[in-house]
Design an enzyme around this catalytic site. Structure first.
Site, PDB file in Angstrom:
ATOM      1  N   LEU A  40       0.831  -1.207   0.000  1.00 20.35           N
ATOM      2  CA  LEU A  40       0.000   0.000   0.000  1.00 20.35           C
ATOM      3  C   LEU A  40       0.865   1.257   0.000  1.00 20.35           C
ATOM      4  CD1 LEU A  40      -2.238  -1.574   2.725  1.00 20.35           C
ATOM      5  CD2 LEU A  40      -2.900  -1.294   0.317  1.00 20.35           C
ATOM      6  N   LYS A  66      14.340   0.049   5.608  1.00 20.19           N
ATOM      7  CA  LYS A  66      13.867   0.600   4.328  1.00 20.19           C
ATOM      8  C   LYS A  66      13.976   2.121   4.314  1.00 20.19           C
ATOM      9  CE  LYS A  66      11.888   1.205   0.384  1.00 20.19           C
ATOM     10  NZ  LYS A  66      10.553   0.851  -0.029  1.00 20.19           N
ATOM     11  N   LYS A  99       7.325  11.058   0.399  1.00 14.55           N
ATOM     12  CA  LYS A  99       6.676  10.434   1.561  1.00 14.55           C
ATOM     13  C   LYS A  99       7.690   9.675   2.416  1.00 14.55           C
ATOM     14  CE  LYS A  99       5.073   6.452   1.295  1.00 14.55           C
ATOM     15  NZ  LYS A  99       5.350   5.045   1.660  1.00 14.55           N
ATOM     16  N   THR A 151       5.775   0.701   2.584  1.00 15.68           N
ATOM     17  CA  THR A 151       6.762   1.474   3.350  1.00 15.68           C
ATOM     18  C   THR A 151       5.991   2.491   4.167  1.00 15.68           C
ATOM     19  OG1 THR A 151       8.464   1.182   1.670  1.00 15.68           O
ATOM     20  CG2 THR A 151       8.771   2.985   3.229  1.00 15.68           C
ATOM     21  N   ASN A 161      -3.294   4.454   4.406  1.00 17.38           N
ATOM     22  CA  ASN A 161      -3.840   3.355   3.599  1.00 17.38           C
ATOM     23  C   ASN A 161      -3.714   2.034   4.344  1.00 17.38           C
ATOM     24  OD1 ASN A 161      -2.280   5.092   1.015  1.00 17.38           O
ATOM     25  ND2 ASN A 161      -4.482   4.884   1.097  1.00 17.38           N
TER      26      ASN A 161
END
EC number: 1.1.1.31
Length: 306
Positions: A73, A179, A254, A104, A78
């Protein structure tokens, strides 16, 4: 290969069939897993219906039909909606289900979701990916996995169908941490590559020659040798296709925002990460939001003309 051939091919739920989720789910199908799919955009599911996958009306319906589910997502809100919303996974999740989130998102949100999942008697693992759309298609992604170590082998069975590297990082949230650090470095190195290439071109160097020199010298990095941001230097990358596809600028902005939150929470100085965040936010404001993040080269070229 033997263990995969012997693996139980019970249905696997897959929620989120975007640029990354689509090829990831296809690789599960290729490995013989029946896929039960859901995406908020019904047109994203049509291709999977044609491949024989079951398509459902909500994440809850996926949870009702599958006890192993992968989610891919765009953002933390989300993910919260898909797991804990009115028609979310947790409305119909079965006890003992394995839920793997490859989005992520903020590590704190991963931990929050893990607690909610645990209350329902199921298992949550965060497993964000690195490698981009090309690696997703080829099944060569790197997965960074956080969660209960005893469940890692069960997650790895599915993840090795989609990736060539599956690394256990520690408790829930550590996959996201790895990540976020990776993407902050990626953004910084992409901006650096774009700046160096732009300067070299203005100094009269042929861009292909300059890229060749960088890639046999100490400045070499993934952004220069695998994903060069200059049109005409490499084939098969977004810069060769008007920066279409790949990893969107808005998603990079983001992820850099997540890095900033984490840096603030841990009192960690990240001056270059902060600057990269501002550059990608500016790009989003100036019409680059849907272009690949390597379009920072084009953005710098336009800015210099002002």
């Amino acid at each position: 290969v033997c263990s995969r051939a012997m693996a139980s091919k019970t249905p696997v739920g897959f929620i989120g069939l975007g640029n990354m989720g689509n090829p990831m789910a296809k690789n599960l199908v290729k490995h013989g897993y029946p896929v039960i799919a859901y995406d908020v955009f019904p047109e994203a599911c049509k291709e999977f219906q044609d491949l024989g996958a079951q398509v459902t009306d909500s994440p809850a319906d996926v949870a009702e039909r599958a006890d192993r589910i992968i989610t891919m997502l765009p953002s933390s809100p989300n993910a919260k909606e898909v797991y804990t919303g009115a028609n979310g996974i947790l409305k119909k999740v079965k006890k003992g289900s394995l839920l793997i989130d490859s989005s992520t998102i903020d590590p704190a949100v991963s931990k929050e979701l893990a607690k909610a999942v645990e209350k329902m008697g199921a298992v949550f693992m965060d497993a964000p990916v690195s490698g981009g759309v090309g690696a997703a298609r080829a099944g060569n992604l790197t997965f960074m996995v956080g969660g209960v170590e005893q469940e890692f082998d069960a997650a790895k069975e599915l993840l090795t169908c989609m990736g060539s590297n599956v690394v256990y990082c520690g408790e829930v949230g550590t996959g996201q941490a790895a990540k976020i650090c990776n993407n902050m470095l990626l953004a910084i190195s992409m901006i650096g590559t774009a700046e160096a290439m732009n300067l070299g071109i203005r100094l009269g160097l042929d861009p292909k020659l300059l890229a060749k020199i960088l890639n046999m010298s100490s400045g070499r990095c993934w952004s220069s040798d695998t994903y060069n941001p200059v049109p005409g230097v490499m084939e098969g990358v977004p810069s060769a296709n008007n920066y279409q596809g790949g990893f969107g600028t808005t998603l990079m902005a983001k992820d850099l925002g997540l890095a900033q939150i984490s840096a603030t929470n841990t009192k960690t100085p990240v001056p270059l990460g902060s600057q990269a965040h501002q550059i990608y936010r500016m790009m989003c404001a100036k019409g680059y939001a849907l272009k690949d993040f390597s379009a920072v080269f084009q953005f710098l070229r336009e800015e210099e003309a002002l």
